[in-house]
Design a protein around this motif. Structure first.
Motif, PDB file in Angstrom:
ATOM      1  N   TRP A 104      17.125  27.259  43.132  1.00  0.00           N
ATOM      2  CA  TRP A 104      18.432  26.810  43.594  1.00  0.00           C
ATOM      3  C   TRP A 104      18.978  25.795  42.600  1.00  0.00           C
ATOM      4  N   TYR A 105      20.208  25.999  42.181  1.00  0.00           N
ATOM      5  CA  TYR A 105      20.943  25.066  41.343  1.00  0.00           C
ATOM      6  C   TYR A 105      22.169  24.588  42.107  1.00  0.00           C
ATOM      7  N   ARG A 106      22.740  23.495  41.639  1.00  0.00           N
ATOM      8  CA  ARG A 106      24.011  23.046  42.197  1.00  0.00           C
ATOM      9  C   ARG A 106      24.886  22.467  41.092  1.00  0.00           C
ATOM     10  N   GLN A 107      26.181  22.530  41.315  1.00  0.00           N
ATOM     11  CA  GLN A 107      27.134  21.998  40.358  1.00  0.00           C
ATOM     12  C   GLN A 107      28.256  21.304  41.110  1.00  0.00           C
ATOM     13  N   ALA A 108      28.320  19.992  40.957  1.00  0.00           N
ATOM     14  CA  ALA A 108      29.406  19.211  41.526  1.00  0.00           C
ATOM     15  C   ALA A 108      30.611  19.276  40.603  1.00  0.00           C
ATOM     16  N   SER A 109      31.771  19.045  41.172  1.00  0.00           N
ATOM     17  CA  SER A 109      33.004  19.098  40.401  1.00  0.00           C
ATOM     18  C   SER A 109      32.944  18.146  39.215  1.00  0.00           C
ATOM     19  N   GLY A 110      33.192  18.674  38.029  1.00  0.00           N
ATOM     20  CA  GLY A 110      33.193  17.869  36.817  1.00  0.00           C
ATOM     21  C   GLY A 110      31.826  17.515  36.276  1.00  0.00           C
ATOM     22  N   LYS A 111      30.768  18.037  36.879  1.00  0.00           N
ATOM     23  CA  LYS A 111      29.406  17.715  36.464  1.00  0.00           C
ATOM     24  C   LYS A 111      28.680  18.949  35.936  1.00  0.00           C
ATOM     25  N   GLU A 112      27.566  18.707  35.250  1.00  0.00           N
ATOM     26  CA  GLU A 112      26.724  19.784  34.752  1.00  0.00           C
ATOM     27  C   GLU A 112      25.951  20.419  35.896  1.00  0.00           C
ATOM     28  N   ARG A 113      25.668  21.706  35.761  1.00  0.00           N
ATOM     29  CA  ARG A 113      24.834  22.384  36.725  1.00  0.00           C
ATOM     30  C   ARG A 113      23.400  21.859  36.611  1.00  0.00           C
ATOM     31  N   GLU A 114      22.770  21.553  37.746  1.00  0.00           N
ATOM     32  CA  GLU A 114      21.439  20.994  37.729  1.00  0.00           C
ATOM     33  C   GLU A 114      20.497  21.793  38.626  1.00  0.00           C
ATOM     34  N   LEU A 115      19.238  21.832  38.220  1.00  0.00           N
ATOM     35  CA  LEU A 115      18.199  22.470  39.013  1.00  0.00           C
ATOM     36  C   LEU A 115      17.865  21.595  40.213  1.00  0.00           C
ATOM     37  N   VAL A 116      17.854  22.197  41.403  1.00  0.00           N
ATOM     38  CA  VAL A 116      17.522  21.494  42.631  1.00  0.00           C
ATOM     39  C   VAL A 116      16.096  21.779  43.065  1.00  0.00           C
ATOM     40  N   ALA A 117      15.710  23.051  43.071  1.00  0.00           N
ATOM     41  CA  ALA A 117      14.394  23.453  43.547  1.00  0.00           C
ATOM     42  C   ALA A 117      14.025  24.787  42.938  1.00  0.00           C
ATOM     43  N   LEU A 118      12.723  25.024  42.765  1.00  0.00           N
ATOM     44  CA  LEU A 118      12.250  26.311  42.282  1.00  0.00           C
ATOM     45  C   LEU A 118      10.895  26.642  42.880  1.00  0.00           C
ATOM     46  N   ILE A 119      10.639  27.935  42.994  1.00  0.00           N
ATOM     47  CA  ILE A 119       9.336  28.422  43.429  1.00  0.00           C
ATOM     48  C   ILE A 119       8.996  29.636  42.583  1.00  0.00           C
ATOM     49  N   ARG A 120       7.761  29.685  42.077  1.00  0.00           N
ATOM     50  CA  ARG A 120       7.348  30.737  41.162  1.00  0.00           C
ATOM     51  C   ARG A 120       7.171  32.064  41.887  1.00  0.00           C
ATOM     52  N   SER A 121       7.143  33.141  41.072  1.00  0.00           N
ATOM     53  CA  SER A 121       6.979  34.477  41.640  1.00  0.00           C
ATOM     54  C   SER A 121       5.680  34.608  42.420  1.00  0.00           C
ATOM     55  N   GLY A 122       4.642  33.903  41.988  1.00  0.00           N
ATOM     56  CA  GLY A 122       3.358  33.949  42.659  1.00  0.00           C
ATOM     57  C   GLY A 122       3.259  33.082  43.893  1.00  0.00           C
ATOM     58  N   GLY A 123       4.318  32.393  44.237  1.00  0.00           N
ATOM     59  CA  GLY A 123       4.323  31.518  45.399  1.00  0.00           C
ATOM     60  C   GLY A 123       3.820  30.134  45.051  1.00  0.00           C
ATOM     61  N   GLY A 124       3.185  29.493  45.995  1.00  0.00           N
ATOM     62  CA  GLY A 124       2.709  28.144  45.811  1.00  0.00           C
ATOM     63  C   GLY A 124       3.749  27.123  46.247  1.00  0.00           C
ATOM     64  N   SER A 125       3.486  25.865  45.915  1.00  0.00           N
ATOM     65  CA  SER A 125       4.367  24.781  46.327  1.00  0.00           C
ATOM     66  C   SER A 125       5.628  24.758  45.489  1.00  0.00           C
ATOM     67  N   PRO A 126       6.793  24.652  46.126  1.00  0.00           N
ATOM     68  CA  PRO A 126       8.028  24.513  45.368  1.00  0.00           C
ATOM     69  C   PRO A 126       8.098  23.176  44.643  1.00  0.00           C
ATOM     70  N   ASN A 127       8.917  23.118  43.609  1.00  0.00           N
ATOM     71  CA  ASN A 127       9.215  21.883  42.900  1.00  0.00           C
ATOM     72  C   ASN A 127      10.650  21.485  43.178  1.00  0.00           C
ATOM     73  N   TYR A 128      10.900  20.161  43.279  1.00  0.00           N
ATOM     74  CA  TYR A 128      12.215  19.648  43.633  1.00  0.00           C
ATOM     75  C   TYR A 128      12.646  18.556  42.672  1.00  0.00           C
ATOM     76  N   VAL A 129      13.938  18.472  42.455  1.00  0.00           N
ATOM     77  CA  VAL A 129      14.475  17.342  41.722  1.00  0.00           C
ATOM     78  C   VAL A 129      14.300  16.079  42.576  1.00  0.00           C
ATOM     79  N   ASP A 130      14.081  14.939  41.915  1.00  0.00           N
ATOM     80  CA  ASP A 130      13.762  13.711  42.632  1.00  0.00           C
ATOM     81  C   ASP A 130      14.819  13.330  43.670  1.00  0.00           C
ATOM     82  N   SER A 131      16.071  13.612  43.393  1.00  0.00           N
ATOM     83  CA  SER A 131      17.146  13.171  44.271  1.00  0.00           C
ATOM     84  C   SER A 131      17.148  13.855  45.633  1.00  0.00           C
ATOM     85  N   VAL A 132      16.467  14.990  45.771  1.00  0.00           N
ATOM     86  CA  VAL A 132      16.422  15.694  47.048  1.00  0.00           C
ATOM     87  C   VAL A 132      15.029  15.721  47.654  1.00  0.00           C
TER      88      VAL A 132
END
Length: 119
Positions: A36-64
């Motif tokens: 999941w990515y997000r892009q606020a108005s006037g800002k760069e698109r940033e990575l919010v969360a990801l989970i690998r194809s093999g599963g496991g624990s997701p990774n999150y950006v510190d702000s969320v």
């Protein structure tokens, strides 16, 4: 052919919750890392969360971290992002992304869903 369709966005008050969903079709979902990515108005698109194809624990950006939970269901070919304790700074267009690295690098993007958090 290839489709990623986000849903679940909308307007919510600060402190509220939303659950975003992403439905995938037209490719081998289980072979792809999902993000999941997000892009606020006037800002760069940033990575919010990801989970690998093999599963496991997701990774999150510190702000969320601590407020967001990402999950994937390979049988349903769907990804979700549960967001709690939302803040006005979470306001953005949220995008679902699929990424494969084998046999070659290939990215797919959804069209996005708007999340607006009022103060």
């Amino acid at each position: 052919q290839v489709q990623l369709v986000e849903s679940g966005g909308g307007l919510v008050q600060a402190g509220g919750s939303l659950k975003l969903s992403c439905a995938a079709s037209g490719f081998t979902f289980s072979n792809y890392d999902m993000s999941w990515y997000r892009q606020a108005s006037g800002k760069e698109r940033e990575l919010v969360a990801l989970i690998r194809s093999g599963g496991g624990s997701p990774n999150y950006v510190d702000s969320v971290k601590g407020r967001v939970t990402m999950s994937r269901d390979n049988a349903k070919k769907m990804v979700s992002l549960q967001m709690n304790s939302l803040k006005p700074e979470d306001t953005a267009v949220y995008y679902c992304k699929a990424e494969a690295s084998w046999p070659r690098r290939q990215d797919y993007w959804g069209q996005g869903t708007q999340v607006t958090v009022s103060s």
